[in-house]
Design an enzyme around this catalytic site. Structure first.
Site, PDB file in Angstrom:
ATOM      1  CD  GLU A 256       1.686  -5.231   6.054  1.00  0.00           C
ATOM      2  OE1 GLU A 256       2.515  -6.043   6.545  1.00  0.00           O
ATOM      3  OE2 GLU A 256       1.079  -5.435   4.984  1.00  0.00           O
TER       4      GLU A 256
ATOM      5  CB  ALA B  30      -0.885   0.006   1.245  1.00  0.00           C
TER       6      ALA B  30
ATOM      7  N   GLY C  52       1.249  -5.127   0.944  1.00  0.00           N
ATOM      8  CA  GLY C  52       0.204  -5.394  -0.050  1.00  0.00           C
ATOM      9  C   GLY C  52       0.762  -5.995  -1.333  1.00  0.00           C
TER      10      GLY C  52
ATOM     11  CD  GLU D 203      -1.703  -8.072   2.650  1.00  0.00           C
ATOM     12  OE1 GLU D 203      -1.417  -6.901   2.308  1.00  0.00           O
ATOM     13  OE2 GLU D 203      -2.386  -8.350   3.649  1.00  0.00           O
TER      14      GLU D 203
HETATM   15  N1  COA Z   1       4.470   3.623   0.061  1.00  0.00           N
HETATM   16  C1  COA Z   1       4.864   4.848  -0.347  1.00  0.00           C
HETATM   17  N2  COA Z   1       6.066   5.075  -0.912  1.00  0.00           N
HETATM   18  C2  COA Z   1       6.882   4.020  -1.093  1.00  0.00           C
HETATM   19  C3  COA Z   1       6.535   2.720  -0.682  1.00  0.00           C
HETATM   20  C4  COA Z   1       5.265   2.544  -0.089  1.00  0.00           C
HETATM   21  N3  COA Z   1       4.836   1.336   0.307  1.00  0.00           N
HETATM   22  N4  COA Z   1       7.558   1.884  -0.981  1.00  0.00           N
HETATM   23  C5  COA Z   1       8.510   2.636  -1.554  1.00  0.00           C
HETATM   24  N5  COA Z   1       8.100   3.921  -1.626  1.00  0.00           N
HETATM   25  C6  COA Z   1       8.821   5.058  -2.184  1.00  0.00           C
HETATM   26  C7  COA Z   1       9.912   5.578  -1.256  1.00  0.00           C
HETATM   27  O1  COA Z   1       9.369   6.446  -0.285  1.00  0.00           O
HETATM   28  C8  COA Z   1      10.791   6.278  -2.248  1.00  0.00           C
HETATM   29  O2  COA Z   1      10.184   7.518  -2.599  1.00  0.00           O
HETATM   30  P1  COA Z   1      11.092   8.871  -2.789  1.00  0.00           P
HETATM   31  O3  COA Z   1      12.078   8.513  -3.872  1.00  0.00           O
HETATM   32  O4  COA Z   1      10.085   9.907  -3.196  1.00  0.00           O
HETATM   33  O5  COA Z   1      11.759   9.098  -1.472  1.00  0.00           O
HETATM   34  C9  COA Z   1      10.729   5.385  -3.491  1.00  0.00           C
HETATM   35  O6  COA Z   1       9.522   4.644  -3.349  1.00  0.00           O
HETATM   36  C10 COA Z   1      11.865   4.405  -3.604  1.00  0.00           C
HETATM   37  O7  COA Z   1      11.952   3.673  -2.374  1.00  0.00           O
HETATM   38  P2  COA Z   1      13.232   3.705  -1.386  1.00  0.00           P
HETATM   39  O8  COA Z   1      12.734   3.471  -0.002  1.00  0.00           O
HETATM   40  O9  COA Z   1      14.046   4.938  -1.650  1.00  0.00           O
HETATM   41  O10 COA Z   1      14.040   2.425  -1.930  1.00  0.00           O
HETATM   42  P3  COA Z   1      15.043   1.519  -1.091  1.00  0.00           P
HETATM   43  O11 COA Z   1      15.651   0.570  -2.068  1.00  0.00           O
HETATM   44  O12 COA Z   1      15.947   2.360  -0.256  1.00  0.00           O
HETATM   45  O13 COA Z   1      14.115   0.704  -0.072  1.00  0.00           O
HETATM   46  C11 COA Z   1      12.250  -0.657   0.576  1.00  0.00           C
HETATM   47  C12 COA Z   1      13.222  -0.240  -0.555  1.00  0.00           C
HETATM   48  C13 COA Z   1      11.256  -1.629  -0.052  1.00  0.00           C
HETATM   49  C14 COA Z   1      13.019  -1.344   1.697  1.00  0.00           C
HETATM   50  C15 COA Z   1      11.517   0.593   1.122  1.00  0.00           C
HETATM   51  O14 COA Z   1      11.021   1.344   0.030  1.00  0.00           O
HETATM   52  C16 COA Z   1      10.364   0.262   2.022  1.00  0.00           C
HETATM   53  O15 COA Z   1      10.572  -0.117   3.167  1.00  0.00           O
HETATM   54  N6  COA Z   1       9.124   0.435   1.539  1.00  0.00           N
HETATM   55  C17 COA Z   1       7.915   0.228   2.327  1.00  0.00           C
HETATM   56  C18 COA Z   1       7.602  -1.232   2.453  1.00  0.00           C
HETATM   57  C19 COA Z   1       6.433  -1.365   3.402  1.00  0.00           C
HETATM   58  O16 COA Z   1       6.534  -1.112   4.589  1.00  0.00           O
HETATM   59  N7  COA Z   1       5.291  -1.787   2.853  1.00  0.00           N
HETATM   60  C20 COA Z   1       4.078  -1.929   3.596  1.00  0.00           C
HETATM   61  C21 COA Z   1       3.324  -0.655   3.536  1.00  0.00           C
HETATM   62  S1  COA Z   1       1.852  -0.725   4.555  1.00  0.00           S
END
Ligand code: COA
Length: 264
Positions: free
Chosen positions: A138, A71, A115, A118
């Site tokens: 999450e 999400a 998600g 999921e």
């Molecule tokens: N929601 C909103 N934005 C997200 C996202 C999400 N679930 N997952 C990634 N992004 C965004 C990041 O904020 C970033 O945006 P920006 O460039 O404007 O700062 C961009 O996507 C790239 O992600 P980034 O975090 O810079 O890449 P990374 O390789 O350093 O890290 C992850 C990758 C997957 C570890 C990290 O993006 C992450 O933890 N994402 C969330 C995963 C999560 O918790 N999902 C459940 C959500 S309820």
């Protein structure tokens, strides 16, 4: 490429390859995070695919460096009513994947988190690229899964591994997911889409009637086992989403800092 009717920026593309529809999440700059608009596009494309008589099987993939990171966290900064609508929109997408008569193969690479995990778990088969990170993080945002992970995992890997994934929020690799029986096969990243399409082509050669019936038996039986749990998951998600910890967790993610939990 098949056009959508919404006229909005397209976050999901769809192409047909000999009876197989390849549906691709296309928001690579946000690692294909599922915003409301992405879910609306996905729903529209999946409805078209499920109606299209030329399509016998479906592949879902993600553009860029990952399949999907779940999400879009910014959706959880909205008010509770909108959060509820967003969760229900996602549930419609996942239910359509599970109830459409055509088989769906997920081609995951890079990340399949929250998600995104999921979404893959709503598909009939999962082909994963080597090194893909999968999981339900999450908890690290002060929230819980809301689109079925708790129930799918309970049914697939049992309560202990489910707790490890959901309570610790650790990511596992495709190789571990294969050992656990969460994915069907693991291939080098440059092969993942071709392999998923090859599996979908094999499915497309079967009797559509028998295939839809077999899918229906499996998914309707799973639904019977999990329907009460899915309602518990949804209502608990909404309760947790209304807490201060959830607001802090979401804010901390968006501000790229560590959350300060207050326990309320
Ligand atoms: N929601 C909103 N934005 C997200 C996202 C999400 N679930 N997952 C990634 N992004 C965004 C990041 O904020 C970033 O945006 P920006 O460039 O404007 O700062 C961009 O996507 C790239 O992600 P980034 O975090 O810079 O890449 P990374 O390789 O350093 O890290 C992850 C990758 C997957 C570890 C990290 O993006 C992450 O933890 N994402 C969330 C995963 C999560 O918790 N999902 C459940 C959500 S309820």
């Amino acid at each position: 490429m098949v056009p959508t009717t919404s006229g909005r920026p397209r976050y999901v593309t769809y192409e047909k390859r000999d009876g197989v529809a390849v549906v691709t999440l296309n928001r690579p700059e946000k690692l294909n995070a599922l915003s409301r608009e992405v879910l609306e596009d996905l729903l529209e494309v999946l409805e078209a695919v499920s109606r299209d008589p030329e399509v016998r099987a479906v592949v879902i993939a993600g553009a860029g460096r990952g399949f999907c990171t779940g999400a879009d966290v910014s959706e959880f900064t909205k008010d509770l009513r909108e959060i509820g609508e967003f969760i229900d929109l996602g549930r419609r997408v996942f239910e359509l994947l599970e109830t459409m008569g055509k088989p769906v193969v997920a081609a995951v690479h890079g990340f399949a988190l929250g998600g995104g995990f999921e979404l893959a778990l709503s598909c009939d088969l999962i082909v994963a690229a080597e090194g893909t990170q999968l999981g339900s993080p999450e908890i690290n945002l002060g929230i819980v899964p809301g689109w079925g992970a708790t129930q799918k995992l309970l049914a697939t890997v049992g309560p202990y591994k489910t707790r490890e994934l959901v309570l610790l929020g650790d990511r596992i690799t495709a190789e571990e997911a294969l050992r656990l029986g969460i994915v069907n096969r693991v291939v080098p990243v440059d092969r993942v889409l071709d392999e998923a399409v090859a599996v979908a082509r094999r499915l497309a050669e079967k009797s559509p009637v028998a295939l839809a019936a077999a899918k229906g038996i499996i998914n309707r039986s799973l639904r019977t086992l999990t329907s009460a749990g899915l309602e518990i998951e949804r209502s608990t998600f909404m309760e947790v989403a209304s807490t201060e910890d959830a607001r802090e967790g979401v804010r901390a993610f968006l501000e790229k800092r560590k959350p300060q939990w207050r326990g309320k």
